[in-house]
Enzyme design. Structure first.
Site, PDB file in Angstrom:
ATOM      1  N   GLY A 155      -7.306  42.061  16.044  1.00 35.15           N
ATOM      2  CA  GLY A 155      -8.110  40.840  15.981  1.00 35.15           C
ATOM      3  C   GLY A 155      -9.495  40.887  16.597  1.00 35.15           C
ATOM      4  N   CYS A 196       0.292  40.072   8.262  1.00 32.97           N
ATOM      5  CA  CYS A 196      -0.782  40.046   9.252  1.00 32.97           C
ATOM      6  C   CYS A 196      -1.948  39.263   8.648  1.00 32.97           C
ATOM      7  CB  CYS A 196      -1.214  41.481   9.554  1.00 32.97           C
ATOM      8  SG  CYS A 196      -2.620  41.598  10.666  1.00 32.97           S
ATOM      9  N   ASN A 197      -2.328  38.177   9.308  1.00 31.15           N
ATOM     10  CA  ASN A 197      -3.438  37.362   8.814  1.00 31.15           C
ATOM     11  C   ASN A 197      -4.748  38.129   8.881  1.00 31.15           C
ATOM     12  OD1 ASN A 197      -2.590  34.179   8.649  1.00 31.15           O
ATOM     13  ND2 ASN A 197      -1.294  35.347  10.031  1.00 31.15           N
ATOM     14  N   THR A 198      -4.914  38.900   9.960  1.00 31.63           N
ATOM     15  CA  THR A 198      -6.182  39.588  10.173  1.00 31.63           C
ATOM     16  C   THR A 198      -6.416  40.606   9.051  1.00 31.63           C
ATOM     17  OG1 THR A 198      -5.756  39.286  12.529  1.00 31.63           O
ATOM     18  CG2 THR A 198      -7.516  40.811  11.924  1.00 31.63           C
ATOM     19  N   CYS A 228      -1.598  33.659  12.986  1.00 33.48           N
ATOM     20  CA  CYS A 228      -1.421  35.052  13.422  1.00 33.48           C
ATOM     21  C   CYS A 228       0.079  35.197  13.566  1.00 33.48           C
ATOM     22  CB  CYS A 228      -2.139  35.299  14.751  1.00 33.48           C
ATOM     23  SG  CYS A 228      -1.648  36.863  15.532  1.00 33.48           S
ATOM     24  N   HIS A 286       1.945  37.060  15.166  1.00 31.37           N
ATOM     25  CA  HIS A 286       2.464  37.199  16.541  1.00 31.37           C
ATOM     26  C   HIS A 286       2.810  35.828  17.135  1.00 31.37           C
ATOM     27  CE1 HIS A 286       0.848  41.297  16.393  1.00 31.37           C
ATOM     28  NE2 HIS A 286       1.414  41.532  17.564  1.00 31.37           N
ATOM     29  N   ASP A 299       2.179  45.262   9.796  1.00 32.57           N
ATOM     30  CA  ASP A 299       1.426  44.472  10.777  1.00 32.57           C
ATOM     31  C   ASP A 299       0.864  45.436  11.823  1.00 32.57           C
ATOM     32  OD1 ASP A 299       0.406  42.182  12.131  1.00 32.57           O
ATOM     33  OD2 ASP A 299       2.096  42.203  13.502  1.00 32.57           O
ATOM     34  N   SER A 300      -0.068  44.925  12.617  1.00 33.97           N
ATOM     35  CA  SER A 300      -0.584  45.742  13.713  1.00 33.97           C
ATOM     36  C   SER A 300       0.501  45.982  14.763  1.00 33.97           C
ATOM     37  CB  SER A 300      -1.775  45.035  14.364  1.00 33.97           C
ATOM     38  OG  SER A 300      -1.341  43.783  14.883  1.00 33.97           O
TER      39      SER A 300
END
Ligand code: DGL
Length: 283
Positions: free
Chosen positions: A40, A70-72, A206, A208, A7-8
């Site tokens: 994002g 991570c969706n992005t 997301c 997060h 993930d970011s």
């Protein structure tokens, strides 16, 4: 091998947490690209490059299978990496290597249909639309991946997206819960006004946002079902591992946490979610 989780930042811990519960003996390496978070608001090409670099780092760590928590990254980069990068990587390394995303399992959970299933088309007018709200980063919202893929599969579900440009950054920085609650309430109010009524269900699109899922619950009408991305991904991974014995996820129960950012302890928001102090090593 170990399973890589990418993930970011700290958002993917929500998925990782569920995966280690579910696959307790498997070895996991978590990589947070905190030097470049949040993703994002970045252009698509940058998200592709950063996601490729993160996956490469995890492959270099001995992972053969990487989960994009991570969706992005999943919505913007995954298809490109599968088409143009992974085939060459497999050939060059002679190893099985794959990257799985979070969006397909989420859409399967939201539609109740397997990804490959034929959509049911009734052709008559849908009287009672099921309104699904998706809260996400600007890049995920701009990709329209949830609208497009759910529209193809369920004519009785209407997807509305709410882009939340500030939220992942605030969660990553460990913002206070009161401040977060205000921002989340503002987004729920905005999407409710756009729909003309409250949504029937919601996706925290997301990873997060799952850290503050309780604040979304507070802002949404009581009892609004939230589709749980960590569970959806854990279910999909179980099926995938079953079908692909070439990816044996280890038996040592090892957990490593790497970051491209400042190593050390994470914010109390992330630690409270995790339930214990959480120290990251330099990637
Ligand atoms: N947690 C990520 C997601 O699921 C990315 C958030 C960000 O870096 O903007 O979209």
């Amino acid at each position: 091998m170990a399973i890589g989780v990418f993930d970011s930042g700290v958002g993917g811990l929500t998925v990782h947490h569920r995966l280690v519960e579910r696959f307790a003996r498997a070895d996991f390496v978590y990589l947070a690209d905190q030097a470049n978070a949040p993703y994002g608001g970045r252009p698509g090409e940058e998200i592709v490059d950063l996601t490729r670099a993160g996956c490469q780092r995890l492959f270099d760590e001995g992972c053969d299978l990487v989960v994009l928590a991570c969706n992005t990254a999943s919505g913007v980069a995954l298809r490109r990496l599968q088409q143009t990068w992974l085939p060459g990587l497999r050939k060059a390394s002679g190893r099985p290597a794959n990257v799985l995303g979070i969006i397909v399992p989420t859409i399967e959970a939201a539609t109740g249909l397997a990804w490959e299933a034929e959509p049911e088309r009734r052709g008559d007018k849908v009287e009672n639309l099921d309104i699904l709200a998706v809260f996400s980063t600007p890049a995920t919202a701009a990709s329209r991946v949830y609208e497009i893929e759910i529209d193809k599969r369920r004519e009785d579900v209407a997807v509305f997206s709410e882009s939340c440009p500030e939220l992942a950054r605030m969660i990553e920085a460990g913002a206070g819960r009161r401040e977060l609650a205000e921002v989340i309430a503002g987004h729920v109010k905005a999407i409710t006004a756009r729909i003309g009524r409250a949504p029937d269900r919601a996706i925290l699109g997301c990873t997060h946002y799952q850290i503050v899922a309780d604040l979304f619950r507070q802002a949404l009408p009581a009892g609004t079902p939230l589709i749980h991305q960590p569970d959806a991904l854990a279910d999909a991974l179980a099926i995938y591992l079953d079908r692909h014995p070439e990816f044996a996820p280890g038996t040592g129960g090892r957990r490593r946490f790497l970051t491209t950012g400042a190593p050390g302890a994470q914010t109390s928001l992330a630690e409270t979610f995790w339930g214990a102090p959480l120290t990251f090593e330099p990637a």
